[in-house]
Structure formats: structure tokens, C-alpha cells
Design an enzyme around this catalytic site. Structure first.
Site, PDB file in Angstrom:
ATOM      1  CB  SER A 103      -0.923   0.004   1.219  1.00 15.29           C
ATOM      2  OG  SER A 103      -0.174  -0.134   2.419  1.00 15.29           O
ATOM      3  CG  HIS A 134      -2.819  -0.841  -2.992  1.00 14.92           C
ATOM      4  ND1 HIS A 134      -3.130   0.468  -2.671  1.00 14.92           N
ATOM      5  CD2 HIS A 134      -3.010  -1.565  -1.853  1.00 14.92           C
ATOM      6  CE1 HIS A 134      -3.497   0.530  -1.401  1.00 14.92           C
ATOM      7  NE2 HIS A 134      -3.428  -0.687  -0.888  1.00 14.92           N
ATOM      8  CD  GLU A 184      -3.742   3.452  -5.055  1.00 23.01           C
ATOM      9  OE1 GLU A 184      -3.818   4.689  -4.993  1.00 23.01           O
ATOM     10  OE2 GLU A 184      -3.092   2.775  -4.236  1.00 23.01           O
ATOM     11  CG  ASN A 191      -3.028   3.905   1.678  1.00 27.08           C
ATOM     12  OD1 ASN A 191      -4.108   4.070   2.229  1.00 27.08           O
ATOM     13  ND2 ASN A 191      -2.567   2.705   1.377  1.00 27.08           N
TER      14      ASN A 191
END
Length: 292
Positions: A120, A141, A153, A191
Site C-alpha cells: 500500500s 494494490h 491501484e 493512501n
């Protein structure tokens, strides 16, 4: 492009079993690999329960549930990954652990296989350099919980070739997910935005601006978030939140990404959120109770 039929998943925890779930449901054979049979059995039990819930909700029918379960197998020996077209590493968010895994798995993978990481936050280019196939290494991800969340992602490292990228994008789209392409910068897109917000919520608690309940209520009702940031942190895992903030702080050298000391203290205490029954909430009773 590489035709992806059989998929390996390394790590049977929260993310790994979710990835195996959606991949098997999409019609692929899946091999789950972990360090112990207990972890594999726990992962399979979670998948079984989650598929059953999807049947009850009418998301899938029972024949689809049975077919998905029949496609999943597991084992502790990495040799079981030898004939996979794609292997997704979903181990803990620790660079040394991931690189150690690659050292073993690259010895058994067939030459054309794609190796992906579900990291992540960690640099795809740096992880790829620890493998024998940087051109066939990519970040895929998934969001948690994988069976529910729509977004994935996809992150190319500096050496990732076009064939690997196109094959990975086609694979993810066939799972019924939406692909967003991120450049290889610390924590990528989701993130990079989400974790500093959570960290700021922890600072707001740390500085006494509001209680756990006040902060989460404010963001649920004031910003229309489905859950408060501290509740979300517990769901993600406070150790994972801290790891991502450390990657951001180290990678971008900006003080705004400094992990809150209170987040560090909770992790040091082993209060990691839902998975340990205590975090910003205590989950040991009938309903969660704020710990501050």
C-alpha cells in the site's frame, strides 16, 4: 500479453484471502501460500464465510460459491506456485519481509510469470530490484475489504514493461474492478491522501481537541464519511497506518507526514485495532467502546 489463468497469492491474511476470493469468483484457479497450514486454513475459513454472506445477500448464487471454493487450493511450499501465470504477494507491510519472500519465490516461478505486490506504500521500483524479473514486476494494490471495494491501484516501477502493465490491467478489469494508474511515489494515490487525514485525526486526539467519539462523529456527520477516521484506522490496522506514515515521512522528507506519537504508542502497546480487539476502540464487549 500474458494470458493469466492460474494465480498464486502469498499471504492468507485479511488482504490475501480477499484477493483469492475475488480471483476465484472470477473463474481463475488460485493457489494460496503461507508459512503455516493454520494460516492457510484460517484464510480459507474466512473466504468460505464471506462467500456464504454474498449468497445470503443475493450478490452471487450458490453454484458460483461452490465453484469458487473448488478453484482454491493452498500449501506452505512455494513450489506450488511454479505453474502460476501471476503471483500476488500480500504479506505484511514490511520491505525486508517482502524482499525475503521474493528471494524464495523467484527460484520457482516460470520465466514468463508476472510477480505483483499488494503493497500500500512501498516503492515498486525498489521491491522490483530484489527480484530476477523487474520488467515483469508490478504493484497491484487492492483496497480492503477486497470483495467489496471497487478500486485497484496499478503501479508501474521504472523497469515494468508495457506487456506486464497491459496484462495486469486486463486481469484486474476482468475481476470486475476499476483500475486507476498511479506513479511510483510513496503511498501512491489513495493512501497518500487518506493516511495523512487519519494521522491528523490522531493528532487531534493527542492534543485534546476532541475525544475519539467526538472526532469520529464530526467526520461522519460533518464530512459525510461512512466511518470516522479513528474507526477506519482500527479497521485498517494501526501498525499498517504507522508503516504507511513512516514510508511517507522517509520518502518525502516533509514534517507534515511525521507519525503522531500517540499512534506510535498504540502500536508499541500492541493495540492495533480490530485484529487485536483494542485500538482507538475496545472491541472485547458487545459493542465498541472508545479507549480515550
Amino acid at each position: 500479453m500474458v494470458e493469466i489463468r492460474k494465480v498464486g497469492v502469498i499471504g492468507c491474511g485479511q488482504m490475501g484471502n480477499g484477493i483469492a476470493h475475488v480471483v476465484a469468483l472470477a473463474g481463475h484457479d488460485v493457489v494460496m501460500n503461507d508459512i503455516s497450514n493454520e494460516k492457510i486454513e484460517a484464510g480459507l475459513a474466512t473466504i468460505t464465510g464471506n462467500l456464504a454472506r454474498q449468497v445470503l445477500k443475493g450478490v452471487i448464487d450458490d453454484p458460483a460459491r461452490q465453484a469458487a471454493l473448488a478453484r482454491i487450493s493452498g500449501g506452505t511450499d512455494q513450489d506450488i506456485l511454479a505453474d502460476c501465470d501471476l503471483v500476488v504477494e500480500a504479506a505484511t507491510e514490511n520491505e525486508d519481509v517482502k524482499k525475503k519472500i521474493y528471494g524464495g519465490v523467484c527460484k520457482v516461478l516460470k520465466p514468463g510469470a508476472i510477480l505483483a505486490t499488494n503493497t500500500s506504500s512501498i516503492s515498486i521500483t525498489r521491491l522490483a530490484s530484489a527480484t530476477d524479473r523487474p520488467e515483469r514486476f508490478i504493484g497491484i494494490h487492492f483496497m480492503n475489504p477486497v470483495p467489496v471495494m471497487q478500486l485497484v491501484e496499478v503501479i508501474r516501477g521504472i523497469a515494468t514493461d508495457d506487456e506486464t502493465y497491459q496484462s495486469s490491467k486486463t486481469f484486474v478489469t476482468a475481476l470486475g474492478k476499476t483500475v486507476t494508474l498511479s506513479e511510483d511515489f510513496p503511498a501512491f494515490i489513495v493512501n497518500r491522501i487518506l493516511l495523512p487525514m487519519i494521522n491528523e485525526a490522531v493528532y487531534t486526539l493527542y492534543e485534546g481537541v476532541g475525544t475519539v467519539d467526538a472526532i469520529d462523529t464530526a467526520m461522519r456527520l460533518g464530512a459525510n464519511h461512512p466511518m470516522g477516521p479513528l474507526q477506519l484506522a482500527d479497521f485498517i490496522g494501526l501498525d499498517t497506518c504507522l508503516s504507511v506514515m513512516q514510508v511517507l515521512h522517509d520518502g518525502l522528507a516533509d514534517s507534515k507526514y511525521r507519525p503522531c506519537p500517540l499512534l506510535v504508542k498504540y502500536v508499541e502497546a500492541g493495540w492495533l485495532g480490530r485484529k487485536t480487539k483494542r485500538g482507538f476502540y475496545d472491541y472485547r464487549g458487545e459493542k465498541p467502546v472508545p479507549t480515550r
